[in-house]
Design an enzyme around this catalytic site. Sequence first.
Site, PDB file in Angstrom:
ATOM      1  CG  HIS A 189      -1.755   1.159   1.457  1.00  0.00           C
ATOM      2  ND1 HIS A 189      -3.133   1.131   1.351  1.00  0.00           N
ATOM      3  CD2 HIS A 189      -1.452   2.441   1.806  1.00  0.00           C
ATOM      4  CE1 HIS A 189      -3.630   2.321   1.617  1.00  0.00           C
ATOM      5  NE2 HIS A 189      -2.626   3.139   1.902  1.00  0.00           N
ATOM      6  CD  GLU A 190       1.775   3.499   3.645  1.00  0.00           C
ATOM      7  OE1 GLU A 190       2.016   4.578   3.074  1.00  0.00           O
ATOM      8  OE2 GLU A 190       0.736   3.303   4.303  1.00  0.00           O
ATOM      9  CG  HIS A 193       0.358   6.002  -0.781  1.00  0.00           C
ATOM     10  ND1 HIS A 193      -0.814   6.249  -1.465  1.00  0.00           N
ATOM     11  CD2 HIS A 193      -0.008   5.631   0.481  1.00  0.00           C
ATOM     12  CE1 HIS A 193      -1.845   6.017  -0.657  1.00  0.00           C
ATOM     13  NE2 HIS A 193      -1.386   5.644   0.516  1.00  0.00           N
ATOM     14  CG  HIS A 199      -5.790   6.686   0.407  1.00  0.00           C
ATOM     15  ND1 HIS A 199      -5.350   7.773   1.136  1.00  0.00           N
ATOM     16  CD2 HIS A 199      -5.015   5.637   0.798  1.00  0.00           C
ATOM     17  CE1 HIS A 199      -4.369   7.392   1.936  1.00  0.00           C
ATOM     18  NE2 HIS A 199      -4.137   6.105   1.746  1.00  0.00           N
TER      19      HIS A 199
END
Length: 443
Positions: A189-190, A193, A199
Site C-alpha cells: 500500500h505504501e 503511494h 486512496h
Amino acid sequence: MTRKLLILSGCLILALNSCKSDMETTPASSVDHTTTQLNGTTIHKLLINGAYTYVNEVNGEYFYADDITITAEQFNQLKRMANPDISTVERSTIVSSFIKTWPNATVYYTLPSQGSLSTQAYNTFLTNINKAFDMISSKTSVKFVQRTNQTEYITFTYSTGNSSPLGWVKNRVNGIKIYNTTYPAIIAHEIMHSMGIMHEQCRPDRDQYIIVDTNRAQDGTRHNFNLYNDYAGHGEFDFGSVMMYKSTDFAIDPNLPVMTKLDGSTFGKQRDGLSAGDYAGINHLYGPVNSTSATNGTYTLTTSLAGDKNIDITGSSTADGTDVILYSATTGNNQKFIFRKSEHGYFTIKSILDSTKVLTVRNNGTANGTAVELRTNADTDAQKWLLFNLGNEGFGFAPKNAPSLRLEVKDGLTTNLTPIVIGSTDQTLQPYTKQRFTLTKVN
C-alpha cells in the site's frame, strides 16, 4: 503516517485525537487558503476547483493524507492552484507536474538497516518487503531493482506509523516508513503511494458510489477524504482495493461512519493483497505511458467523441506536412502509431507507415487551433508529447512546445477528415471530451 494500523486488535490509534476546544484559528491569508492549529499541527484548508483540499503540516512535513507526504514544492503547487487568478498556462503546468510516475516503470530501492528491530523481526521485515515487491510486480509491468548509483529510489524505515512520499520526484529519495512490518499488503500500500497511486475513496468519481460526511471525522483527519481531481480513477469503484479505507476509519463515533455506500450500508477494508482492480489500475498508469521502448507496442488512438473514429494519416501519405485527421476506424497502418520515450513523461508518436515520421505541431506553433501534421523526426519540442493518464477517460496529450494546449479534434466534430489540432482548455483537471483519446494496443 500519524496512525498505526493494528490489524489483530482492530484498534485504530490516532496521534491527532484532541477535541475541538483545542483548536485555535489563525488569520487567513485569503478565502482560498485558511489555516488552523491543532496540537502542533497546522491544518491548511485550500479551495481548489470548488472543493476543499486539506493538508496537515507537522514539523515542516506536509501530509496530503495520514500516510501520504508531499514536498514543500508540491504543497506550494497546491497553494497556487487555490489562487483563482492564476492563468490557464500555469494551472496546466501545475497539473502536469504534481504527480509523476517512475521512468520506464522501474522503481529502485534500498533495504532497511536493522535499527532497533530484533534479528527475527528484521528478517521478517525484509521478507515482507520482498513479498510486497512480488505482490505488485507479479501482474504488472512495474519492476523493482536494487539501487546501485541511481539518484531517485525508495528506502524503508521501521517507524511508529506507515507513510510514504507521493510519486516520483527528480533528485528525491522516497523514504517509506513502516509500522506494520508483518503485513506485506500494507507495505505494498505504501509502495503504491510512492508509485503515484492515491486512496480509492479519494477518486474524483467517488460520489457516484459512496457518501462521505467529513463532519463525522475526527479533528485533523479530513485530509484523508480529499477529492483528488488531478487523480484519475480507473475502472469501477473498487471496495476491495488495498488502497480503500473502511466506513468507520477516522470516525468520531464508530456508530456514525464517515463513509457509507449510497444505500447507507457500511463496508470494511482488506489488507491481504492487491485486488484485480488494483492490478488493472497499475497497468493503466504504467502502461504505454511508462513502458520501455522495447515493450511499448503499436496503438490506435480513438477519440472519446465517437468510439468508431481514430486519428488517421491522410491518404496513408508519409510526405512531410501530411495532415493528421479523424477518420472512421480501420485496420490500416495509417491509424497505427508507436510510442517512444523521449524524456521522462514525454513521448514521440511515430507512424507505423514510416517510423522516421512523427506527429508534429505544424511550424512549432503555439496558437489555439494549430494543425498537427506528420513530419520527419528532428527531436524538436513540437514533436514531444506529455501524456496525461485520465483513468477511465483514456489519455490527454500536451505538446512540449505549448504545454498549456492539448491535442484535440477540431471543434469537437466527428465527421471524417476533421483536422487534429492543438487547442486551449479551461478544464485542465477534467479535459474536454474532444481532448480525450483511448489507446488500444493492436500488437
